[in-house]
Design a protein around this motif. Structure first.
Motif, mmCIF file in Angstrom:
data_model
loop_
_atom_site.group_PDB
_atom_site.id
_atom_site.type_symbol
_atom_site.label_atom_id
_atom_site.label_comp_id
_atom_site.label_asym_id
_atom_site.label_seq_id
_atom_site.Cartn_x
_atom_site.Cartn_y
_atom_site.Cartn_z
ATOM 1 N N SER A 109 0.829 -1.207 0.000
ATOM 2 C CA SER A 109 0.000 0.000 0.000
ATOM 3 C C SER A 109 0.860 1.252 0.000
ATOM 4 O O SER A 109 1.834 1.353 0.755
ATOM 5 N N ARG A 110 0.468 2.199 -0.818
ATOM 6 C CA ARG A 110 1.200 3.450 -0.920
ATOM 7 C C ARG A 110 0.992 4.335 0.301
ATOM 8 O O ARG A 110 -0.114 4.539 0.772
ATOM 9 N N GLY A 111 2.092 4.859 0.833
ATOM 10 C CA GLY A 111 2.018 5.916 1.824
ATOM 11 C C GLY A 111 2.359 7.229 1.141
ATOM 12 O O GLY A 111 1.500 8.054 0.863
ATOM 13 N N ILE A 112 3.657 7.399 0.833
ATOM 14 C CA ILE A 112 4.131 8.549 0.063
ATOM 15 C C ILE A 112 5.183 8.062 -0.918
ATOM 16 O O ILE A 112 5.842 7.049 -0.688
ATOM 17 N N GLU A 113 5.344 8.798 -2.022
ATOM 18 C CA GLU A 113 6.307 8.409 -3.048
ATOM 19 C C GLU A 113 7.117 9.612 -3.502
ATOM 20 O O GLU A 113 6.554 10.636 -3.901
ATOM 21 N N ASN A 114 8.448 9.478 -3.409
ATOM 22 C CA ASN A 114 9.370 10.476 -3.975
ATOM 23 C C ASN A 114 9.033 11.903 -3.561
ATOM 24 O O ASN A 114 8.958 12.815 -4.395
ATOM 25 N N VAL A 115 8.828 12.089 -2.260
ATOM 26 C CA VAL A 115 8.491 13.419 -1.741
ATOM 27 C C VAL A 115 9.762 14.251 -1.614
ATOM 28 O O VAL A 115 10.696 13.886 -0.888
ATOM 29 N N ASP A 116 9.821 15.348 -2.337
ATOM 30 C CA ASP A 116 10.927 16.304 -2.261
ATOM 31 C C ASP A 116 10.410 17.588 -1.637
ATOM 32 O O ASP A 116 9.528 18.250 -2.194
ATOM 33 N N LEU A 117 10.953 17.933 -0.482
ATOM 34 C CA LEU A 117 10.574 19.159 0.212
ATOM 35 C C LEU A 117 11.823 19.946 0.574
ATOM 36 O O LEU A 117 12.857 19.357 0.933
ATOM 37 N N ALA A 118 11.719 21.263 0.502
ATOM 38 C CA ALA A 118 12.813 22.131 0.941
ATOM 39 C C ALA A 118 12.184 23.339 1.622
ATOM 40 O O ALA A 118 11.638 24.226 0.956
ATOM 41 N N VAL A 119 12.225 23.352 2.947
ATOM 42 C CA VAL A 119 11.609 24.416 3.741
ATOM 43 C C VAL A 119 12.724 25.248 4.365
ATOM 44 O O VAL A 119 13.508 24.751 5.181
ATOM 45 N N GLU A 120 12.805 26.501 3.967
ATOM 46 C CA GLU A 120 13.849 27.391 4.481
ATOM 47 C C GLU A 120 13.609 27.713 5.954
ATOM 48 O O GLU A 120 12.476 27.800 6.410
ATOM 49 N N SER A 121 14.708 27.902 6.679
ATOM 50 C CA SER A 121 14.605 28.332 8.076
ATOM 51 C C SER A 121 13.887 29.674 8.142
ATOM 52 O O SER A 121 14.143 30.576 7.338
ATOM 53 N N GLY A 122 12.968 29.792 9.079
ATOM 54 C CA GLY A 122 12.216 31.032 9.252
ATOM 55 C C GLY A 122 10.959 31.129 8.417
ATOM 56 O O GLY A 122 10.236 32.133 8.493
ATOM 57 N N ASP A 123 10.655 30.082 7.642
ATOM 58 C CA ASP A 123 9.456 30.108 6.802
ATOM 59 C C ASP A 123 8.225 29.734 7.621
ATOM 60 O O ASP A 123 8.318 29.144 8.699
ATOM 61 N N PHE A 124 7.071 30.115 7.106
ATOM 62 C CA PHE A 124 5.773 29.663 7.622
ATOM 63 C C PHE A 124 5.182 28.865 6.473
ATOM 64 O O PHE A 124 4.635 29.427 5.525
ATOM 65 N N PHE A 125 5.298 27.550 6.532
ATOM 66 C CA PHE A 125 5.096 26.685 5.380
ATOM 67 C C PHE A 125 3.854 25.831 5.568
ATOM 68 O O PHE A 125 3.681 25.163 6.580
ATOM 69 N N GLY A 126 2.990 25.836 4.571
ATOM 70 C CA GLY A 126 1.784 25.031 4.603
ATOM 71 C C GLY A 126 1.954 23.743 3.837
ATOM 72 O O GLY A 126 2.544 23.721 2.749
ATOM 73 N N PHE A 127 1.441 22.665 4.395
ATOM 74 C CA PHE A 127 1.484 21.350 3.750
ATOM 75 C C PHE A 127 0.042 20.924 3.562
ATOM 76 O O PHE A 127 -0.638 20.556 4.516
#
Length: 287
Positions: A16-34
């Protein structure tokens, strides 16, 4: 430095798939929505990011350090709030907050009191006596009281009433203004559009777009509303069609000249073409 960095992060549960090939880059100090609907892979991504479950493949770094090699150390430095919180029944709230602080090796008494006061949380009550919303507040204080550099929050406002949601986001904004990184998982698009600077959209375990909130809003999608018409013929590029009496509205993505040419063949009494709100734009990515 990136607060969060992943490369081809993948998690399967058997076949069963969970996640595939997830590439994330969150800069320090960001307010990032997922962002993503339920079942899209948000919680799996977060748990894999934190090393709470092992990735099938790929790698993840938090605060510049590889997750699995530094998991215990990193968990002390992160403010993590799971989507569903679980506590020891019989404990008083203040004892749970104290235990959470001691597990991180810090004294958070003063900050815990400030947060509890702002969130109207009675720390003398036993946890098993609390409502869902107040149990969520306990989780929030546990995640925020040590003032970490990175907050990873999974559906943090579920169970909170609107006033507490607003106070919670006021606290997060203050922390972000002080330099902390906020990584916020949510399927409530209005929250993300109001508070986040950047966002990633996940669907069926894969990241489909990552950008600033401002640029994510410029998709070329238009909201078209027609009055005096009850049936909409097929228009290529139309979706999210809503029919009410003799009024029809729909989202359109495509060539605007082709749209106008097609609309000229229809018999309607009034028309309005406008930019959709951000909630509708993100739905464009889900569909």
């Amino acid at each position: 430095m990136y607060a969060i960095k992943t490369e081809a992060l993948t998690k399967f549960y058997g076949k069963s798939r969970g996640i595939e090939n997830v590439d994330l880059a969150v800069e320090s100090g960001d307010f990032f929505g997922f962002i993503g609907p339920n079942g899209a892979g948000k919680s799996t991504t977060i748990r894999t990011l934190l090393g709470l479950i092992a990735a099938t493949s790929g790698r993840a770094e938090i605060l510049g350090r590889e997750v699995l090699e530094n998991k215990t150390e990193l968990l002390r430095e992160i403010g993590y709030l799971p989507s569903e919180t679980a506590f020891y029944n019989g404990m008083k709230v203040k004892d749970m907050l104290s235990l959470s602080a001691r597990l991180r090796g810090v004294n958070c008494t003063d900050e815990a009191k400030k947060l509890a006061d702002r969130l109207e949380l009675d720390t003398d009550r036993r946890i098993d006596e609390l409502s869902l919303g107040n149990r969520k507040k306990v989780g929030i204080v546990c995640a925020l009281q040590h003032k970490p550099a990175l907050y990873i929050l999974d559906e943090p406002t579920s169970g909170l009433d609107p006033l507490m949601q607003r106070e919670f986001y006021s606290i997060l904004k203050e922390r972000n203004d002080e330099g902390a990184t906020i990584f916020l998982s949510s399927h409530i698009l209005s929250e993300v559009s109001r508070y986040c600077k950047h966002a990633a959209v996940i669907r069926e375990g894969r990241i489909i777009v990552t950008d600033s909130i401002e640029r994510l809003g410029h998709t070329g999608v238009k909201r078209v509303s027609l009055k005096g018409i009850s049936v909409l013929p097929e228009i290529e590029g139309s979706k999210d069609i809503v029919t009410e009496d003799e009024n029809i509205s729909f989202l359109y993505s495509g060539d605007e000249k082709a749209l106008l040419k097609r609309l000229c063949t229809l018999d309607f009494s009034d028309i309005n073409i406008s930019d959709p709100d951000l909630d509708e734009i993100f739905m464009h990515y889900y569909m």
